[in-house]
Design a protein around this motif. Sequence first.
Motif, short mmCIF file in Angstrom:
data_model
loop_
_atom_site.label_atom_id
_atom_site.label_comp_id
_atom_site.label_asym_id
_atom_site.label_seq_id
_atom_site.Cartn_x
_atom_site.Cartn_y
_atom_site.Cartn_z
N ALA A 63 53.71 62.72 22.60
CA ALA A 63 52.68 62.78 21.56
C ALA A 63 53.30 63.06 20.20
O ALA A 63 52.83 62.57 19.18
N ALA A 64 54.38 63.85 20.21
CA ALA A 64 55.04 64.17 18.94
C ALA A 64 55.62 62.91 18.31
O ALA A 64 55.75 62.82 17.09
N ALA B 224 54.23 59.92 18.81
CA ALA B 224 53.13 58.97 18.60
C ALA B 224 52.80 58.91 17.12
O ALA B 224 52.98 59.90 16.40
N PRO B 225 52.32 57.74 16.64
CA PRO B 225 51.98 57.64 15.22
C PRO B 225 50.85 58.59 14.88
O PRO B 225 49.93 58.80 15.65
N ALA B 226 50.94 59.15 13.69
CA ALA B 226 49.89 60.02 13.19
C ALA B 226 48.65 59.18 12.90
O ALA B 226 48.74 57.96 12.81
N PRO B 227 47.49 59.80 12.79
CA PRO B 227 46.29 59.05 12.45
C PRO B 227 46.53 58.18 11.23
O PRO B 227 47.16 58.60 10.28
N SER B 228 46.01 56.92 11.27
CA SER B 228 46.26 55.98 10.20
C SER B 228 45.61 56.42 8.92
O SER B 228 44.76 57.32 8.90
#
Lengths: 72, 198
Positions: free
Chosen positions: B73-74, B76-80
């Motif tokens: 998760a770290a 994973a892309p942050a919210p767009s």
Amino acid sequence: MQDSKRCTHATSCEMYDLFQLKGALRVWQINYCEGDFQRCARFQRACDGGRIPKNLLPNGKLLTAAPAGPER
Amino acid sequence: MSYWPWWLGGTALAAVSVGFWLACGRLLGVSGSVARVLDGPERDRAPDDGSALEAELLAMTRAEFGDDAVAAAAEAPAPSASASPSSASLPWSAHLALLVAIVVGGAVAGATRGGWHLRAVADGLGADFTRLVGGGFGGIGALFAGGLLVGFGTAMSGGCTSGHGLCGTSRLQRGSLAATAAFFGAGALVALALERLR
């Protein structure tokens, strides 16, 4: 559309802000806020009209170190 | 008092919504700002035990999801950028300024159109309101009761006509579409029912 799966209460949720402190905390957003948010304990409390403890996590457990601010 | 044409009012609302996003990087949500103002400015201050909070949060995160899921998760892309950050992260003063501006803007609009003036309770709230809901303190009581329902509904649904109606529906969020359909539909039904009863 990713946004259509996002919890409708995210814009006013203190925990959503806390989960942005570190990248590792994104797992909460992925599993709850932007996923199956109906099973989030905070969302369920809001729908029931109850007070939401500021230290209540989506899985129903409570943090002992409380975030700042009053409860909702 | 005459009102703005629908196209001008709609354009103004859109300008406010988009302008708020450009100025603050957040979606407009009046009920969220009301809640934030009522919380008080104390929440702007970082918690004294911020490091302890973060450490405990990380520990509980690993206990809940496991180290592998947390590591994934770290990365994973942050919210767009199109996703809406929480309005709760705006300073308290910004939320207060928004609410004050709404009241002042309404007063200015009323004054420039010739419809703003102080009214006594006995003056009522207009002929149509008195005909449908009642006059004097009964009308005030009906407004108060309606306000309680609005407050409960916005807290329960996580937004109101600005957050869900303006911003959420324009972004085709399913929750906002459902909420907007519900409160506009309920409002229309109640209005029709009152017309029939009176």
